[in-house]
Write a protein that holds these residues in place. Structure first.
Motif, mmCIF file in Angstrom:
data_model
loop_
_atom_site.group_PDB
_atom_site.id
_atom_site.type_symbol
_atom_site.label_atom_id
_atom_site.label_comp_id
_atom_site.label_asym_id
_atom_site.label_seq_id
_atom_site.Cartn_x
_atom_site.Cartn_y
_atom_site.Cartn_z
ATOM 1 N N LEU A 41 1.144 -1.126 0.426
ATOM 2 C CA LEU A 41 -0.342 0.121 -0.165
ATOM 3 C C LEU A 41 1.203 1.189 0.112
ATOM 4 O O LEU A 41 0.252 2.217 0.039
ATOM 5 C CB LEU A 41 -0.694 -0.223 1.255
ATOM 6 N N ARG A 42 2.629 0.916 0.366
ATOM 7 C CA ARG A 42 3.104 2.320 -0.064
ATOM 8 C C ARG A 42 3.505 2.491 -1.007
ATOM 9 O O ARG A 42 3.773 4.148 -1.714
ATOM 10 C CB ARG A 42 4.111 1.756 0.570
ATOM 11 N N HIS A 43 3.156 1.541 -2.579
ATOM 12 C CA HIS A 43 3.379 2.072 -3.193
ATOM 13 C C HIS A 43 1.752 3.310 -4.616
ATOM 14 O O HIS A 43 0.891 2.777 -4.123
ATOM 15 C CB HIS A 43 3.389 1.255 -4.677
ATOM 16 N N PRO A 44 2.128 4.810 -4.856
ATOM 17 C CA PRO A 44 0.625 4.978 -5.182
ATOM 18 C C PRO A 44 -0.432 4.651 -6.297
ATOM 19 O O PRO A 44 -0.992 4.674 -6.666
ATOM 20 C CB PRO A 44 1.229 6.063 -6.038
ATOM 21 N N ALA A 45 0.148 3.467 -7.152
ATOM 22 C CA ALA A 45 -0.143 2.401 -7.654
ATOM 23 C C ALA A 45 -0.878 1.184 -7.656
ATOM 24 O O ALA A 45 -2.276 0.858 -7.589
ATOM 25 C CB ALA A 45 0.491 1.863 -9.158
ATOM 26 N N VAL A 46 -0.859 1.344 -5.900
ATOM 27 C CA VAL A 46 -1.718 -0.108 -5.352
ATOM 28 C C VAL A 46 -2.963 0.428 -5.231
ATOM 29 O O VAL A 46 -2.620 1.435 -3.943
ATOM 30 C CB VAL A 46 -0.713 -0.880 -3.992
ATOM 31 N N ALA A 47 -3.920 0.594 -5.130
ATOM 32 C CA ALA A 47 -4.767 0.870 -4.363
ATOM 33 C C ALA A 47 -5.783 -0.362 -3.073
ATOM 34 O O ALA A 47 -6.465 0.300 -2.534
ATOM 35 C CB ALA A 47 -6.040 0.711 -5.556
ATOM 36 N N SER A 48 -5.536 -1.673 -3.207
ATOM 37 C CA SER A 48 -5.880 -2.901 -2.477
ATOM 38 C C SER A 48 -5.152 -3.643 -1.870
ATOM 39 O O SER A 48 -4.367 -3.524 -3.257
ATOM 40 C CB SER A 48 -7.234 -2.750 -2.257
ATOM 41 N N VAL A 49 -5.236 -4.345 -1.472
ATOM 42 C CA VAL A 49 -4.591 -5.022 -1.183
ATOM 43 C C VAL A 49 -5.521 -6.919 -0.342
ATOM 44 O O VAL A 49 -6.489 -6.655 0.327
ATOM 45 C CB VAL A 49 -3.542 -5.693 0.032
ATOM 46 N N LEU A 50 -5.243 -7.915 -1.802
ATOM 47 C CA LEU A 50 -6.583 -8.442 -0.561
ATOM 48 C C LEU A 50 -5.540 -9.542 0.221
ATOM 49 O O LEU A 50 -4.220 -10.111 0.346
ATOM 50 C CB LEU A 50 -7.223 -9.490 -1.754
ATOM 51 N N VAL A 51 -6.557 -9.965 1.349
ATOM 52 C CA VAL A 51 -6.036 -11.422 2.508
ATOM 53 C C VAL A 51 -6.542 -12.149 2.216
ATOM 54 O O VAL A 51 -8.219 -12.069 2.687
ATOM 55 C CB VAL A 51 -5.707 -10.561 4.285
ATOM 56 N N GLY A 52 -6.284 -13.330 2.131
ATOM 57 C CA GLY A 52 -7.499 -14.718 2.087
ATOM 58 C C GLY A 52 -7.280 -14.950 3.466
ATOM 59 O O GLY A 52 -5.852 -14.990 4.413
ATOM 60 N N THR A 53 -8.853 -15.201 3.527
ATOM 61 C CA THR A 53 -8.840 -15.471 5.203
ATOM 62 C C THR A 53 -9.733 -16.830 5.076
ATOM 63 O O THR A 53 -10.262 -16.979 3.957
ATOM 64 C CB THR A 53 -9.325 -14.688 5.364
ATOM 65 N N ARG A 54 -9.605 -17.922 6.333
ATOM 66 C CA ARG A 54 -10.354 -18.885 6.298
ATOM 67 C C ARG A 54 -11.765 -18.685 7.349
ATOM 68 O O ARG A 54 -12.798 -20.000 7.176
ATOM 69 C CB ARG A 54 -9.163 -19.886 6.322
ATOM 70 N N SER A 55 -11.278 -17.703 8.050
ATOM 71 C CA SER A 55 -12.257 -17.800 9.404
ATOM 72 C C SER A 55 -12.506 -15.949 9.417
ATOM 73 O O SER A 55 -12.097 -15.387 9.033
ATOM 74 C CB SER A 55 -12.158 -18.266 10.371
ATOM 75 N N ALA A 56 -14.028 -16.302 10.766
ATOM 76 C CA ALA A 56 -14.262 -14.912 11.118
ATOM 77 C C ALA A 56 -12.882 -14.038 11.545
ATOM 78 O O ALA A 56 -12.522 -12.828 12.016
ATOM 79 C CB ALA A 56 -15.028 -14.577 11.597
ATOM 80 N N ASP A 57 -11.985 -14.856 13.269
ATOM 81 C CA ASP A 57 -11.200 -14.366 13.037
ATOM 82 C C ASP A 57 -9.829 -14.344 12.920
ATOM 83 O O ASP A 57 -9.073 -12.861 12.510
ATOM 84 C CB ASP A 57 -10.746 -15.584 14.109
ATOM 85 N N GLU A 58 -10.039 -14.724 11.040
ATOM 86 C CA GLU A 58 -8.727 -14.310 10.832
ATOM 87 C C GLU A 58 -9.263 -12.721 9.460
ATOM 88 O O GLU A 58 -7.480 -12.017 9.513
ATOM 89 C CB GLU A 58 -8.620 -15.420 9.277
ATOM 90 N N VAL A 59 -10.137 -12.936 9.588
ATOM 91 C CA VAL A 59 -10.846 -11.524 9.306
ATOM 92 C C VAL A 59 -10.549 -10.642 10.370
ATOM 93 O O VAL A 59 -10.190 -9.550 9.998
ATOM 94 C CB VAL A 59 -12.291 -11.757 8.298
ATOM 95 N N GLN A 60 -11.198 -10.574 11.235
ATOM 96 C CA GLN A 60 -11.044 -9.888 12.294
ATOM 97 C C GLN A 60 -9.664 -9.407 12.590
ATOM 98 O O GLN A 60 -8.325 -8.265 12.640
ATOM 99 C CB GLN A 60 -11.391 -10.392 13.584
ATOM 100 N N ASP A 61 -8.583 -9.824 12.675
ATOM 101 C CA ASP A 61 -7.198 -10.143 12.404
ATOM 102 C C ASP A 61 -6.645 -9.752 11.177
ATOM 103 O O ASP A 61 -5.738 -8.245 11.849
ATOM 104 C CB ASP A 61 -6.527 -11.868 12.648
ATOM 105 N N ALA A 62 -6.614 -9.740 10.804
ATOM 106 C CA ALA A 62 -6.330 -9.296 9.041
ATOM 107 C C ALA A 62 -6.442 -7.450 8.963
ATOM 108 O O ALA A 62 -6.293 -6.991 8.849
ATOM 109 C CB ALA A 62 -7.060 -9.570 7.560
#
Length: 78
Positions: free
Chosen positions: A30-51
């Motif tokens: 996200l430090r690069h101006p051309a990057v608008a978003s980062v996708l994070v793989g998750t398998r559970s609600a806990d992993e979503v919260q951690d991300a």
């Protein structure tokens, strides 16, 4: 083995700055101006919260400077 050693060195630098490696991994692209978003793989609600928690962490510029100084980040990488 070399890749694992490098990852552990990056983790150690991040921890010295009080930043979990996961937070640095999300923040870096996200430090690069051309990057608008980062996708994070998750398998559970806990992993979503951690991300979400890792995304909200402040990552100091000094961490990137230290990674660069130790040859763990390319010279032009922001």
């Amino acid at each position: 083995p070399a890749l694992l050693e490098r990852a552990l060195r990056v983790k150690a630098v991040a921890e010295r700055h009080g930043v979990p490696l996961r937070a640095a991994a999300i923040a870096y692209p996200l430090r690069h101006p051309a990057v608008a978003s980062v996708l994070v793989g998750t398998r559970s609600a806990d992993e979503v919260q951690d991300a979400a928690d890792m995304y909200s962490r402040t990552v100091p510029d000094a961490l990137w400077d230290d990674l660069r100084a130790q040859g763990l980040l390319e010279g032009d990488a922001r």
